[in-house]
Enzyme design. Structure first.
Site, short mmCIF file in Angstrom:
data_model
loop_
_atom_site.label_atom_id
_atom_site.label_comp_id
_atom_site.label_asym_id
_atom_site.label_seq_id
_atom_site.Cartn_x
_atom_site.Cartn_y
_atom_site.Cartn_z
N TRP A 149 0.79 -1.24 0.00
CA TRP A 149 0.00 0.00 0.00
C TRP A 149 0.82 1.28 0.00
O TRP A 149 0.31 2.33 -0.36
CB TRP A 149 -0.98 0.03 1.17
N ASN A 150 2.08 1.19 0.41
CA ASN A 150 2.85 2.45 0.45
C ASN A 150 3.47 2.70 -0.93
O ASN A 150 3.98 1.78 -1.56
CB ASN A 150 3.95 2.37 1.51
N LYS A 173 -1.43 -5.87 -9.67
CA LYS A 173 -2.40 -5.95 -8.58
C LYS A 173 -2.10 -4.87 -7.56
O LYS A 173 -1.09 -4.91 -6.85
CB LYS A 173 -2.39 -7.31 -7.89
N GLY A 226 6.45 -6.40 -0.88
CA GLY A 226 5.56 -6.54 0.28
C GLY A 226 6.32 -7.18 1.42
O GLY A 226 7.55 -7.11 1.47
N GLY A 227 5.60 -7.81 2.31
CA GLY A 227 6.21 -8.37 3.51
C GLY A 227 6.77 -9.78 3.27
O GLY A 227 6.31 -10.48 2.37
N GLU A 248 10.95 -7.95 -3.35
CA GLU A 248 11.43 -6.75 -2.65
C GLU A 248 10.69 -6.70 -1.33
O GLU A 248 9.50 -6.36 -1.30
CB GLU A 248 11.11 -5.48 -3.46
N LEU A 249 11.38 -7.07 -0.24
CA LEU A 249 10.65 -7.24 1.03
C LEU A 249 11.03 -6.15 2.02
O LEU A 249 11.49 -5.09 1.64
CB LEU A 249 10.91 -8.65 1.55
N CYS A 282 10.13 0.88 3.30
CA CYS A 282 10.88 -0.36 3.47
C CYS A 282 12.32 -0.07 3.87
O CYS A 282 12.95 -0.89 4.51
CB CYS A 282 10.83 -1.17 2.18
N GLU A 379 10.05 -5.42 12.13
CA GLU A 379 9.81 -4.32 11.19
C GLU A 379 8.46 -3.70 11.55
O GLU A 379 7.42 -4.35 11.47
CB GLU A 379 9.76 -4.81 9.74
P1 NAD Z 1 1.78 -7.31 2.30
O1 NAD Z 1 2.84 -8.31 2.07
O2 NAD Z 1 0.75 -7.57 3.34
O3 NAD Z 1 0.93 -7.06 0.95
C1 NAD Z 1 1.58 -6.74 -0.26
C2 NAD Z 1 0.71 -7.17 -1.43
O4 NAD Z 1 0.63 -8.59 -1.45
C3 NAD Z 1 -0.73 -6.67 -1.37
O5 NAD Z 1 -1.12 -6.28 -2.67
C4 NAD Z 1 -1.50 -7.90 -0.92
O6 NAD Z 1 -2.84 -7.92 -1.34
C5 NAD Z 1 -0.72 -9.00 -1.61
N1 NAD Z 1 -0.91 -10.33 -1.02
C6 NAD Z 1 -1.24 -10.64 0.26
N2 NAD Z 1 -1.33 -11.98 0.41
C7 NAD Z 1 -1.05 -12.53 -0.80
C8 NAD Z 1 -0.99 -13.87 -1.30
N3 NAD Z 1 -1.22 -14.92 -0.52
N4 NAD Z 1 -0.65 -14.05 -2.58
C9 NAD Z 1 -0.38 -13.01 -3.39
N5 NAD Z 1 -0.46 -11.72 -3.00
C10 NAD Z 1 -0.79 -11.48 -1.71
O7 NAD Z 1 2.54 -5.95 2.57
P2 NAD Z 1 1.95 -4.56 3.11
O8 NAD Z 1 1.63 -4.71 4.55
O9 NAD Z 1 0.92 -4.06 2.16
O10 NAD Z 1 3.25 -3.64 2.91
C11 NAD Z 1 4.26 -3.56 3.84
C12 NAD Z 1 5.43 -4.45 3.50
O11 NAD Z 1 5.97 -4.14 2.21
C13 NAD Z 1 6.57 -4.22 4.47
O12 NAD Z 1 7.16 -5.43 4.86
C14 NAD Z 1 7.54 -3.38 3.66
O13 NAD Z 1 8.86 -3.37 4.11
C15 NAD Z 1 7.39 -3.97 2.31
N6 NAD Z 1 7.92 -3.06 1.28
C16 NAD Z 1 9.09 -3.37 0.62
C17 NAD Z 1 9.63 -2.49 -0.32
C18 NAD Z 1 10.90 -2.81 -1.07
O14 NAD Z 1 11.10 -2.26 -2.13
N7 NAD Z 1 11.78 -3.67 -0.58
C19 NAD Z 1 8.97 -1.31 -0.60
C20 NAD Z 1 7.80 -1.02 0.08
C21 NAD Z 1 7.28 -1.90 1.01
#
Ligand code: NAD
Length: 487
Positions: A149-150, A173, A226-227, A248-249, A282, A379
């Site tokens: 979301w960010n 997505k 994402g996470g 990219e986590l 992140c 985190e």
């Molecule tokens: P999240 O992992 O909960 O969600 C990210 C995306 O994954 C969303 O679109 C979500 O709907 C989707 N998702 C969730 N479950 C899924 C599944 N089972 N299969 C496929 N897709 C699925 O992350 P968040 O809480 O939205 O964002 C925060 C995280 O993102 C933090 O850990 C942050 O550090 C990371 N992040 C990393 C970077 C980077 O470039 N390294 C940049 C920004 C954010």
């Protein structure tokens, strides 16, 4: 309430279901979002596959693809302030940051527009006299791009740009939290004139939409931000289609300050490193590792700066820290901060939510020296800085590397030789020396360990969206001899 739509196969449409999006500054629903379920996902992937294998995109030259990307870049630049307002409304990210970031997103599309016709194959100096062998670089296939979301427009651009430069097609997505800017961006894709199906933009929840997308048999590559927990689900899903992944986590990035550093600059960088984007970054420099001899002095400088931060509505230009994106995010932060204090950490400033409605949390500094504080290990994705101290380079390094993550690190010192020594041993994908949080389309971005694998940004990122085809041509006119000897 404002209503948003999906963009599938060149058409704007409602999803199979709908859900409400909450304004984080008020906690009140403000828009209705489409929700993709398995059927929508399947239609989007099929559209992307058709566009990849037949029609205008498949036949287009790389130069023409680049021109479309330039057009998209110009449209993003022209609509940057409207997109920034939407992102601020739907995610609570402050307008100062969304405006600057989205204006820069246009440069990412320009960079990859220019790269589209510079992705070259190769001719191999093969060890056989009567053969010509060359490598063609072809698009890897249909790409599933999944963002958190960010900074959704930014995180989507670092996937869409190189994927299109390489000739791929995509299903993007958007996160279920704050999807408005990315769904609106689809209007610019449409106006730029991309053939139907090249870029499809949907949103939905991870368990159904995300899972259906990442295990879909026609998806060849998954570009995920994402996470780490979600990444594990995705890797398991990719066992179904054997898609390649780039991940990219998150991070728990160290910010190391030596006594010889310019403390005023280091403090400003640390404040930006942890409180910019309300800590929802992140690369947040969330672990300050400061030389023991200056620890108290440096904390005093940071405390004064943190307490002067303007907290407020994200759409006001004066605001420096806005709300967190979701209520659950704030609940997690509150819980970890109170567990850390119970474990013996000392609260320097902040530590609580102000009285206003909305998901606000005060800029917080916690001294965790000498104890294992949950705030220094988890985190948090919020405005919480944990402070640790060191004596000597060896201890600084041990603390910096004492994390399963490895996305970024900051290092403040005026000793150049030390900066080199430390950089060699810090385990992270990015090291910023006497600066922090600088990014560019030209510079690769990505992590070590639990922060993921693959790199975004830079030339190599476009190559990651290609695969090679090895072509063998026999140049001899003589008949092929003995069929039971491999040549
Ligand atoms: P999240 O992992 O909960 O969600 C990210 C995306 O994954 C969303 O679109 C979500 O709907 C989707 N998702 C969730 N479950 C899924 C599944 N089972 N299969 C496929 N897709 C699925 O992350 P968040 O809480 O939205 O964002 C925060 C995280 O993102 C933090 O850990 C942050 O550090 C990371 N992040 C990393 C970077 C980077 O470039 N390294 C940049 C920004 C954010």
């Amino acid at each position: 309430m404002r209503k948003f739509q999906h963009y599938i196969d060149g058409v704007f449409e409602d999803g199979e279901a709908r859900f409400e999006s909450i304004d984080p500054a008020t906690g009140i629903a403000w828009a209705e979002m489409p929700e993709a379920k398995s059927r929508d996902v399947d239609r989007a992937v099929s559209a992307a596959e058709r566009a990849l294998t037949s029609g205008a995109w498949a036949a287009m030259t790389a130069t023409a693809r680049g021109k479309l990307l330039y057009r998209l870049a110009d449209l993003v630049a022209a609509h940057a302030s409207a997109l920034a307002e939407l992102e601020t409304r739907d995610t609570g990210k402050i307008i100062r940051e969304t405006s600057a970031q989205i204006a820069y997103v246009a440069d990412y599309y320009r960079y990859y527009a220019g790269l589209a016709d510079k992705i070259e194959g190769a001719s191999l100096p093969i060890d056989k006299p009567d053969m010509e062998v060359w490598l063609k670089r072809e698009p890897v296939g249909v790409v599933a791009a999944i963002v958190p979301w960010n900074s959704q427009l930014f995180l989507a651009a670092v996937k869409i740009g190189p994927a299109l430069a390489a000739g791929c097609t995509l299903i993007v997505k958007a996160s279920e939290d704050g999807p408005a800017p990315l769904l609106e961006f689809a209007r610019l894709v449409h106006e730029a004139g991309f053939p139907a199906g090249v870029i499809n933009i949907i949103t939905g929840f991870g368990a159904e939409c995300g899972a259906a997308l990442t295990r879909h048999p026609k998806v060849a590559h998954i570009a995920f931000t994402g996470g780490p927990g979600t990444a594990r689900h995705i890797v398991r899903n990719s066992a179904e289609n054997l898609a390649s992944t780039s991940l990219e986590l998150g991070g728990k990035s160290p910010f190391i300050v030596f006594a010889d550093a310019d403390l005023e600059s280091a403090a400003n960088a640390q404040i930006a490193g942890i409180f910019a984007a309300t800590g929802q970054s992140c690369v947040a420099g969330s672990r300050l590792i400061v030389e023991a001899s200056i620890k108290d002095k440096f904390i005093e400088i940071l405390k004064a700066k943190a307490e002067a931060i303007q907290i407020g509505a994200p759409d006001r230009m004066e605001t420096e820290v806005g709300p967190l994106c979701t209520f659950r995010q704030r609940t997690l932060i509150e819980q970890v901060v109170s567990e850390s204090i119970a474990a013996g950490a000392r609260l320097v400033t902040g530590g609580s939510a102000p009285d206003e409605a909305g998901y606000y949390f005060r800029p917080t500094i916690i001294d965790c020296d000498g104890i294992r504080s949950p705030s220094a290990e988890t985190e948090l994705f919020g405005p919480v800085l944990s402070v640790l101290s060191f004596t000597g380079e060896e201890e600084a390094l041990a603390l910096a590397n004492d994390t399963p993550f490895g996305l970024a690190a900051g290092l403040f010192t005026q000793n150049l030789a030390r900066a080199h020594r430390m950089t060699r041993q810090i385990r992270s994908g990015i090291v910023w020396i006497n600066t922090y949080r600088a990014v560019s389309p030209i510079a690769p971005f990505g992590g070590y360990g639990q922060s993921g694998h693959g790199r975004e940004g830079g030339m190599a990122a476009a190559l990651d969206f290609t695969r090679t085809k090895t072509v063998w041509l026999r140049t001899s006119d003589d008949p092929i001899p003995d069929p039971f000897v491999m040549r």
